[in-house]
Design a protein around this motif. Structure first.
Motif, PDB file in Angstrom:
ATOM      1  N   GLU A  21       0.872  -1.176   0.000  1.00 42.12           N
ATOM      2  CA  GLU A  21       0.000   0.000   0.000  1.00 42.12           C
ATOM      3  C   GLU A  21       0.907   1.223   0.000  1.00 42.12           C
ATOM      4  OE1 GLU A  21      -3.559   2.358   0.330  1.00 42.12           O
ATOM      5  OE2 GLU A  21      -3.129   0.335  -0.392  1.00 42.12           O
ATOM      6  N   VAL A  22       0.753   2.081  -1.003  1.00 39.30           N
ATOM      7  CA  VAL A  22       1.574   3.281  -1.123  1.00 39.30           C
ATOM      8  C   VAL A  22       0.761   4.477  -0.652  1.00 39.30           C
ATOM      9  CG1 VAL A  22       2.901   4.764  -2.684  1.00 39.30           C
ATOM     10  CG2 VAL A  22       2.817   2.286  -3.088  1.00 39.30           C
ATOM     11  N   LYS A  23       1.325   5.245   0.251  1.00 42.31           N
ATOM     12  CA  LYS A  23       0.699   6.479   0.717  1.00 42.31           C
ATOM     13  C   LYS A  23       1.657   7.622   0.427  1.00 42.31           C
ATOM     14  CE  LYS A  23      -3.144   4.989   2.358  1.00 42.31           C
ATOM     15  NZ  LYS A  23      -4.367   5.328   1.668  1.00 42.31           N
ATOM     16  N   THR A  24       1.202   8.566  -0.366  1.00 45.00           N
ATOM     17  CA  THR A  24       2.037   9.701  -0.748  1.00 45.00           C
ATOM     18  C   THR A  24       1.440  10.973  -0.171  1.00 45.00           C
ATOM     19  OG1 THR A  24       2.556   8.563  -2.824  1.00 45.00           O
ATOM     20  CG2 THR A  24       3.094  10.909  -2.699  1.00 45.00           C
ATOM     21  N   ARG A  25       2.306  11.801   0.368  1.00 47.72           N
ATOM     22  CA  ARG A  25       1.875  13.067   0.946  1.00 47.72           C
ATOM     23  C   ARG A  25       2.822  14.178   0.489  1.00 47.72           C
ATOM     24  NH1 ARG A  25      -1.750  10.130   1.900  1.00 47.72           N
ATOM     25  NH2 ARG A  25      -2.796   9.705   3.854  1.00 47.72           N
ATOM     26  N   GLY A  26       2.301  15.390   0.512  1.00 52.68           N
ATOM     27  CA  GLY A  26       3.103  16.574   0.201  1.00 52.68           C
ATOM     28  C   GLY A  26       3.619  17.262   1.450  1.00 52.68           C
ATOM     29  N   SER A  27       3.129  16.817   2.614  1.00 51.85           N
ATOM     30  CA  SER A  27       3.596  17.350   3.892  1.00 51.85           C
ATOM     31  C   SER A  27       3.165  16.389   4.992  1.00 51.85           C
ATOM     32  CB  SER A  27       3.003  18.738   4.158  1.00 51.85           C
ATOM     33  OG  SER A  27       1.647  18.626   4.556  1.00 51.85           O
ATOM     34  N   LEU A  28       3.599  16.681   6.196  1.00 50.08           N
ATOM     35  CA  LEU A  28       3.198  15.874   7.348  1.00 50.08           C
ATOM     36  C   LEU A  28       2.078  16.561   8.133  1.00 50.08           C
ATOM     37  CD1 LEU A  28       6.670  14.608   8.615  1.00 50.08           C
ATOM     38  CD2 LEU A  28       4.930  13.331   7.350  1.00 50.08           C
ATOM     39  N   ARG A  29       1.428  17.506   7.496  1.00 48.73           N
ATOM     40  CA  ARG A  29       0.365  18.282   8.146  1.00 48.73           C
ATOM     41  C   ARG A  29      -0.704  17.391   8.772  1.00 48.73           C
ATOM     42  NH1 ARG A  29      -2.394  22.318   4.343  1.00 48.73           N
ATOM     43  NH2 ARG A  29      -0.371  23.300   4.575  1.00 48.73           N
ATOM     44  N   TYR A  30      -1.029  16.299   8.108  1.00 49.63           N
ATOM     45  CA  TYR A  30      -2.076  15.406   8.611  1.00 49.63           C
ATOM     46  C   TYR A  30      -1.510  14.128   9.212  1.00 49.63           C
ATOM     47  CZ  TYR A  30      -4.918  18.655   5.998  1.00 49.63           C
ATOM     48  OH  TYR A  30      -5.503  19.800   5.526  1.00 49.63           O
ATOM     49  N   GLY A  31      -0.261  14.175   9.643  1.00 51.74           N
ATOM     50  CA  GLY A  31       0.357  13.019  10.280  1.00 51.74           C
ATOM     51  C   GLY A  31       1.186  12.199   9.305  1.00 51.74           C
TER      52      GLY A  31
END
Length: 123
Positions: free
Chosen positions: A58-68
């Motif tokens: 499962e790949v989870k990509t984020r642009g920041s850690l704003r939401y954990g």
């Protein structure tokens, strides 16, 4: 709103491509990407093999850690569903379903920097 959806979609595609490249670099074989179960119960981002082990990623990509941290988004319920989907993939492709492992691959893309965290054997 439409631009935000496009941004998220592109970010997700880029993250999955980076994740697949990483997995190949560490010696895994990519067997499938974005496999959808025929019965509509879900999708596996990446199916790979590491030696005899079938690895559902499962790949989870984020642009920041704003939401954990991205791995926090891979809930216990999602992990259970990934196990079921992994067995479905194995059955559909006549591949032994065991041993099987569920991994989380978190990709953080922030201001041109890319950070990857590979969480092996999520329970």
């Amino acid at each position: 709103m439409e631009r935000w959806a496009e941004y998220r979609s592109e970010l997700g595609r880029r993250g999955e491509t980076l994740a697949a490249r990483y997995l190949e670099r560490v010696g895994m074989w990519i067997l499938a990407r974005n496999w959808r179960a025929p019965d509509g119960t879900g999708e596996i981002d990446i199916v790979a093999r590491e030696g005899p082990v079938l690895v559902v990623v499962e790949v989870k990509t984020r642009g920041s850690l704003r939401y954990g941290h991205p791995v926090d988004a891979i809930t216990v319920r999602k992990r259970r569903r990934l196990r079921t989907l992994g067995r479905s993939w194995a059955h559909a492709h006549r591949h032994p379903p065991t041993p099987m492992r569920i991994d989380g691959l978190c990709v953080l893309i922030d201001r041109g920097r890319v950070l990857l965290a590979h969480e092996r054997g999520l329970r």
